[in-house]
Design a protein around this motif. Structure first.
Motif, PDB file in Angstrom:
ATOM      1  N   ASP A  84      39.114  21.481  22.351  1.00 50.12           N
ATOM      2  CA  ASP A  84      38.490  21.964  23.199  1.00 50.12           C
ATOM      3  C   ASP A  84      38.670  23.228  24.145  1.00 50.12           C
ATOM      4  O   ASP A  84      37.731  23.784  25.331  1.00 50.12           O
ATOM      5  CB  ASP A  84      37.031  21.357  24.563  1.00 50.12           C
ATOM      6  CG  ASP A  84      38.138  19.991  24.792  1.00 50.12           C
ATOM      7  OD1 ASP A  84      39.400  20.199  25.281  1.00 50.12           O
ATOM      8  OD2 ASP A  84      37.475  18.987  25.743  1.00 50.12           O
ATOM      9  N   ASN A  85      40.155  23.171  24.204  1.00 51.76           N
ATOM     10  CA  ASN A  85      40.809  24.745  24.987  1.00 51.76           C
ATOM     11  C   ASN A  85      40.604  25.538  24.245  1.00 51.76           C
ATOM     12  O   ASN A  85      41.217  26.096  23.373  1.00 51.76           O
ATOM     13  CB  ASN A  85      42.104  23.809  25.540  1.00 51.76           C
ATOM     14  CG  ASN A  85      42.563  24.735  26.429  1.00 51.76           C
ATOM     15  OD1 ASN A  85      42.503  26.283  26.620  1.00 51.76           O
ATOM     16  ND2 ASN A  85      43.126  24.562  27.460  1.00 51.76           N
ATOM     17  N   LYS A  86      39.099  26.561  25.018  1.00 51.94           N
ATOM     18  CA  LYS A  86      39.902  28.027  24.202  1.00 51.94           C
ATOM     19  C   LYS A  86      40.488  29.040  24.132  1.00 51.94           C
ATOM     20  O   LYS A  86      40.570  29.301  23.076  1.00 51.94           O
ATOM     21  CB  LYS A  86      38.241  28.470  24.885  1.00 51.94           C
ATOM     22  CG  LYS A  86      37.614  29.761  24.443  1.00 51.94           C
ATOM     23  CD  LYS A  86      36.307  30.444  24.963  1.00 51.94           C
ATOM     24  CE  LYS A  86      35.791  31.511  23.774  1.00 51.94           C
ATOM     25  NZ  LYS A  86      34.834  32.143  23.755  1.00 51.94           N
ATOM     26  N   THR A  87      41.441  29.085  25.293  1.00 49.03           N
ATOM     27  CA  THR A  87      42.211  29.763  25.268  1.00 49.03           C
ATOM     28  C   THR A  87      43.203  29.429  24.454  1.00 49.03           C
ATOM     29  O   THR A  87      44.051  30.237  23.637  1.00 49.03           O
ATOM     30  CB  THR A  87      43.342  29.254  26.554  1.00 49.03           C
ATOM     31  OG1 THR A  87      42.355  29.171  27.862  1.00 49.03           O
ATOM     32  CG2 THR A  87      44.422  30.144  26.825  1.00 49.03           C
ATOM     33  N   TYR A  88      43.585  27.742  23.749  1.00 50.64           N
ATOM     34  CA  TYR A  88      44.719  27.594  23.332  1.00 50.64           C
ATOM     35  C   TYR A  88      44.368  28.491  22.088  1.00 50.64           C
ATOM     36  O   TYR A  88      44.835  28.292  20.844  1.00 50.64           O
ATOM     37  CB  TYR A  88      44.825  26.204  22.524  1.00 50.64           C
ATOM     38  CG  TYR A  88      45.515  25.489  24.417  1.00 50.64           C
ATOM     39  CD1 TYR A  88      46.198  26.394  24.647  1.00 50.64           C
ATOM     40  CD2 TYR A  88      45.392  23.902  24.145  1.00 50.64           C
ATOM     41  CE1 TYR A  88      46.996  26.506  26.508  1.00 50.64           C
ATOM     42  CE2 TYR A  88      46.235  23.845  25.818  1.00 50.64           C
ATOM     43  CZ  TYR A  88      46.754  24.789  26.544  1.00 50.64           C
ATOM     44  OH  TYR A  88      47.865  24.408  27.822  1.00 50.64           O
ATOM     45  N   THR A  89      42.590  28.236  21.867  1.00 53.32           N
ATOM     46  CA  THR A  89      42.147  28.079  20.594  1.00 53.32           C
ATOM     47  C   THR A  89      41.963  29.674  20.161  1.00 53.32           C
ATOM     48  O   THR A  89      42.416  30.163  18.504  1.00 53.32           O
ATOM     49  CB  THR A  89      40.829  27.478  20.311  1.00 53.32           C
ATOM     50  OG1 THR A  89      40.540  26.332  20.418  1.00 53.32           O
ATOM     51  CG2 THR A  89      39.755  28.540  18.896  1.00 53.32           C
ATOM     52  N   LEU A  90      41.327  30.928  20.907  1.00 55.57           N
ATOM     53  CA  LEU A  90      41.881  32.032  20.480  1.00 55.57           C
ATOM     54  C   LEU A  90      42.829  32.173  20.560  1.00 55.57           C
ATOM     55  O   LEU A  90      43.445  33.230  19.559  1.00 55.57           O
ATOM     56  CB  LEU A  90      41.192  32.969  22.027  1.00 55.57           C
ATOM     57  CG  LEU A  90      39.445  32.194  21.898  1.00 55.57           C
ATOM     58  CD1 LEU A  90      39.230  33.217  23.229  1.00 55.57           C
ATOM     59  CD2 LEU A  90      38.931  32.920  20.477  1.00 55.57           C
ATOM     60  N   ASN A  91      44.591  32.189  21.206  1.00 56.58           N
ATOM     61  CA  ASN A  91      45.856  31.987  20.711  1.00 56.58           C
ATOM     62  C   ASN A  91      46.482  31.577  19.660  1.00 56.58           C
ATOM     63  O   ASN A  91      47.130  32.746  18.862  1.00 56.58           O
ATOM     64  CB  ASN A  91      46.727  32.401  21.757  1.00 56.58           C
ATOM     65  CG  ASN A  91      45.699  32.740  23.936  1.00 56.58           C
ATOM     66  OD1 ASN A  91      45.274  33.774  23.691  1.00 56.58           O
ATOM     67  ND2 ASN A  91      46.338  31.886  24.845  1.00 56.58           N
ATOM     68  N   LEU A  92      45.720  30.441  18.882  1.00 56.65           N
ATOM     69  CA  LEU A  92      46.115  30.109  18.232  1.00 56.65           C
ATOM     70  C   LEU A  92      45.457  30.892  17.036  1.00 56.65           C
ATOM     71  O   LEU A  92      46.446  31.810  15.703  1.00 56.65           O
ATOM     72  CB  LEU A  92      45.841  28.565  17.818  1.00 56.65           C
ATOM     73  CG  LEU A  92      46.410  28.356  16.114  1.00 56.65           C
ATOM     74  CD1 LEU A  92      47.549  28.197  16.077  1.00 56.65           C
ATOM     75  CD2 LEU A  92      46.352  26.632  16.456  1.00 56.65           C
ATOM     76  N   ALA A  93      44.512  31.486  16.982  1.00 54.72           N
ATOM     77  CA  ALA A  93      44.134  32.005  15.962  1.00 54.72           C
ATOM     78  C   ALA A  93      44.451  33.845  15.593  1.00 54.72           C
ATOM     79  O   ALA A  93      44.443  34.100  14.951  1.00 54.72           O
ATOM     80  CB  ALA A  93      42.301  31.808  16.224  1.00 54.72           C
ATOM     81  N   THR A 124      42.559  31.530   6.319  1.00 52.36           N
ATOM     82  CA  THR A 124      42.260  30.873   6.293  1.00 52.36           C
ATOM     83  C   THR A 124      42.245  30.020   7.453  1.00 52.36           C
ATOM     84  O   THR A 124      41.872  29.333   7.588  1.00 52.36           O
ATOM     85  CB  THR A 124      42.883  30.122   4.645  1.00 52.36           C
ATOM     86  OG1 THR A 124      42.610  30.204   3.469  1.00 52.36           O
ATOM     87  CG2 THR A 124      42.183  28.168   4.963  1.00 52.36           C
ATOM     88  N   LEU A 125      43.940  29.579   7.782  1.00 52.96           N
ATOM     89  CA  LEU A 125      44.656  29.027   8.732  1.00 52.96           C
ATOM     90  C   LEU A 125      43.817  29.540  10.030  1.00 52.96           C
ATOM     91  O   LEU A 125      43.067  28.860  11.099  1.00 52.96           O
ATOM     92  CB  LEU A 125      46.028  29.374   8.918  1.00 52.96           C
ATOM     93  CG  LEU A 125      46.578  28.032   8.192  1.00 52.96           C
ATOM     94  CD1 LEU A 125      47.585  28.398   8.777  1.00 52.96           C
ATOM     95  CD2 LEU A 125      46.165  26.958   8.175  1.00 52.96           C
ATOM     96  N   MET A 126      43.655  30.801  10.194  1.00 52.77           N
ATOM     97  CA  MET A 126      42.140  31.467  11.263  1.00 52.77           C
ATOM     98  C   MET A 126      41.073  30.938  11.796  1.00 52.77           C
ATOM     99  O   MET A 126      40.347  30.861  12.345  1.00 52.77           O
ATOM    100  CB  MET A 126      42.729  32.944  11.262  1.00 52.77           C
ATOM    101  CG  MET A 126      42.271  34.101  12.201  1.00 52.77           C
ATOM    102  SD  MET A 126      41.271  35.542  11.530  1.00 52.77           S
ATOM    103  CE  MET A 126      39.934  35.171  10.437  1.00 52.77           C
ATOM    104  N   GLU A 127      40.357  31.381   9.966  1.00 55.51           N
ATOM    105  CA  GLU A 127      39.071  30.910  10.255  1.00 55.51           C
ATOM    106  C   GLU A 127      39.173  28.948  10.441  1.00 55.51           C
ATOM    107  O   GLU A 127      37.707  28.928  11.185  1.00 55.51           O
ATOM    108  CB  GLU A 127      38.595  30.915   8.603  1.00 55.51           C
ATOM    109  CG  GLU A 127      38.365  32.479   8.497  1.00 55.51           C
ATOM    110  CD  GLU A 127      37.307  32.878   9.835  1.00 55.51           C
ATOM    111  OE1 GLU A 127      36.988  32.249  10.020  1.00 55.51           O
ATOM    112  OE2 GLU A 127      37.551  34.188   9.580  1.00 55.51           O
ATOM    113  N   ASP A 128      39.701  28.621  10.081  1.00 55.73           N
ATOM    114  CA  ASP A 128      39.872  26.479  10.582  1.00 55.73           C
ATOM    115  C   ASP A 128      40.053  26.129  12.216  1.00 55.73           C
ATOM    116  O   ASP A 128      39.890  25.541  11.885  1.00 55.73           O
ATOM    117  CB  ASP A 128      41.367  26.227   9.918  1.00 55.73           C
ATOM    118  CG  ASP A 128      40.537  25.870   8.493  1.00 55.73           C
ATOM    119  OD1 ASP A 128      39.920  25.904   7.917  1.00 55.73           O
ATOM    120  OD2 ASP A 128      42.096  25.978   7.548  1.00 55.73           O
TER     121      ASP A 128
END
Length: 412
Positions: free
Chosen positions: A214-223, A233-237
């Motif tokens: 639920d940490n948005k920073t990690y989500t956005l940086n990984l995407a 595909t990984l980006m959308e996941d």
């Protein structure tokens, strides 16, 4: 009347006499009143017994290593066994971390000295032993976390700090741990993303995204890292954790689209025409290559040290040898970012990532360049590998007949 009074007085006197006789007999039969039946009534006997008792207690109370035994706590009656253990644990923790050492244990200053000297094996062994005795000792836990940071991949170190944050530690320690997480993560994320090390950005964020989804920073940086690697595909996941119309998520999808278009244009470009256009451009730089075996070598300069670098268009990150790392003064002139798992020609290795403040190549100066430090056996004939975090700043081509590298600086 007088006769009745006289009878009453006689009865009272008789009762009093009988009571006195009863009390005298009871007192005479009591052990406290008979010296023969009670040795403690003899002052000398009492003193001897007391001395023997104290001697027995002292023999039991002091163990061969100078600490009180549990049997002594049983006999003392002043503390329960559990209470005695708690006190002893606290005292042991104080001795372990603040100076007066138990046999085989090191003080906190001695442990820090091991860290500073780089004797990580001895430090790890001592911490493992002392944390078994004091598993919640905050100085020891924080020192172990620093040891992990310097010897294990950075994602592993960050996950360890998250584990510490779940322990019942003091507010001061928890604040320090959270600050460490933020500082280490932000330093690595900024360095890797600014030098377009998207593969390493992904490796940094993948375990953190799994740990704190639920940490948005990690989500956005990984995407973002997946978008730059064209891993749609990984980006959308990853972006599935956010609302589809999230503005940040849509911006990342735009990056992925632009990267796809750029990759398509690059694949349709005719290479000979690209070489010709570069040769006709006034901004073109021609760099002489030295062929050694199957590799091309180019000259560069890291800070004040000249370096012979292997041209490696397949390496996403520039690398330097441990010898060049030592010549650069190690941590005095370079910033340690963390350890990462890197794929090399001989397989994957865990290697330190450092930041070189100034790097010169082909007449250009690059600031804060990321570089992996590889062992000497991995680079026996060179000071490093020139990777795409440098070469990617140019449109380039190799003229094999002339052993020349042609560069044209990109404008971003």
């Amino acid at each position: 009347m007088n006769r009745m009074l006289l009878i009453t007085l006689l009865l009272v006197l008789t009762a009093s006499l009988l009571l006195n006789v009863y009390l005298w007999q009871r007192f005479s039969n009591s052990p406290q009143s008979n010296p023969r039946s009670n040795p403690h009534s003899n002052p000398h006997s009492n003193k001897n017994a007391l001395n023997q008792n104290l001697a027995a207690q002292n023999d039991d109370a002091i163990s061969p290593n100078g600490s009180r035994s549990e049997e002594a706590y049983k006999r003392s009656g002043s503390n329960s066994i559990d209470g005695a253990r708690n006190i002893d644990d606290r005292n042991m923790d104080a001795r372990n971390t603040n100076g007066a050492s138990i046999k085989g244990m090191r003080s906190l200053s001695e442990l820090n000295a091991l860290l500073q000297s780089g004797d990580m094996a001895a430090l790890a062994a001592s911490l493992n032993r002392q944390l078994k005795i004091s598993p919640l000792s905050e100085p020891l836990l924080l020192l172990e976390a620093e040891l992990i940071r310097q010897t294990k991949p950075l994602p592993t170190a960050l996950l360890n700090y998250y584990d510490l944050a779940d322990l019942p530690l003091s507010n001061t320690a928890l604040v320090e741990i959270n600050e460490k997480i933020q500082t280490l993560y932000q330093q690595a994320q900024q360095q890797l993303s600014s030098s377009h090390q998207w593969e390493l950005v992904a490796k940094l964020n993948e375990p953190l995204f799994q740990r704190v989804p639920d940490n948005k920073t990690y989500t956005l940086n990984l995407a973002t890292a997946y978008a730059h690697q064209l891993k749609a595909t990984l980006m959308e996941d990853v972006l599935a954790a956010l609302p589809f119309n999230d503005r940040d998520a849509q911006a990342i999808r735009k990056i992925a689209f632009e990267q796809q278009v750029a990759a398509t244009d690059s694949n349709t470009t005719d290479e000979p025409q690209l070489q010709d256009s570069l040769l006709e451009d006034d901004n073109t730089v021609r760099v002489k290559l030295e062929r050694i075996g199957n590799s091309y070598h180019v000259n560069a300069q890291a800070l004040n040290q000249s370096a012979s670098m292997i041209l490696d268009t397949g390496a996403s990150t520039t690398a330097i040898s441990s010898n060049l790392y030592a010549r650069l003064g190690k941590m005095r002139n370079l910033t340690f970012i963390g350890i990462f798992t890197i794929q090399t020609a001989s397989g994957s290795v865990e290697a330190p990532l450092v930041r070189i403040p100034e790097f010169r190549f082909a007449g250009y100066t690059f600031n804060n360049v990321s570089a992996i430090v590889l062992p000497e056996e991995a680079l026996p004939d060179a000071d490093g590998l020139l990777g795409m975090n440098i070469l990617g700043e140019f449109d380039f081509s190799i003229l094999p007949q002339e052993d020349v590298l042609v560069l044209d600086k990109r404008s971003f």
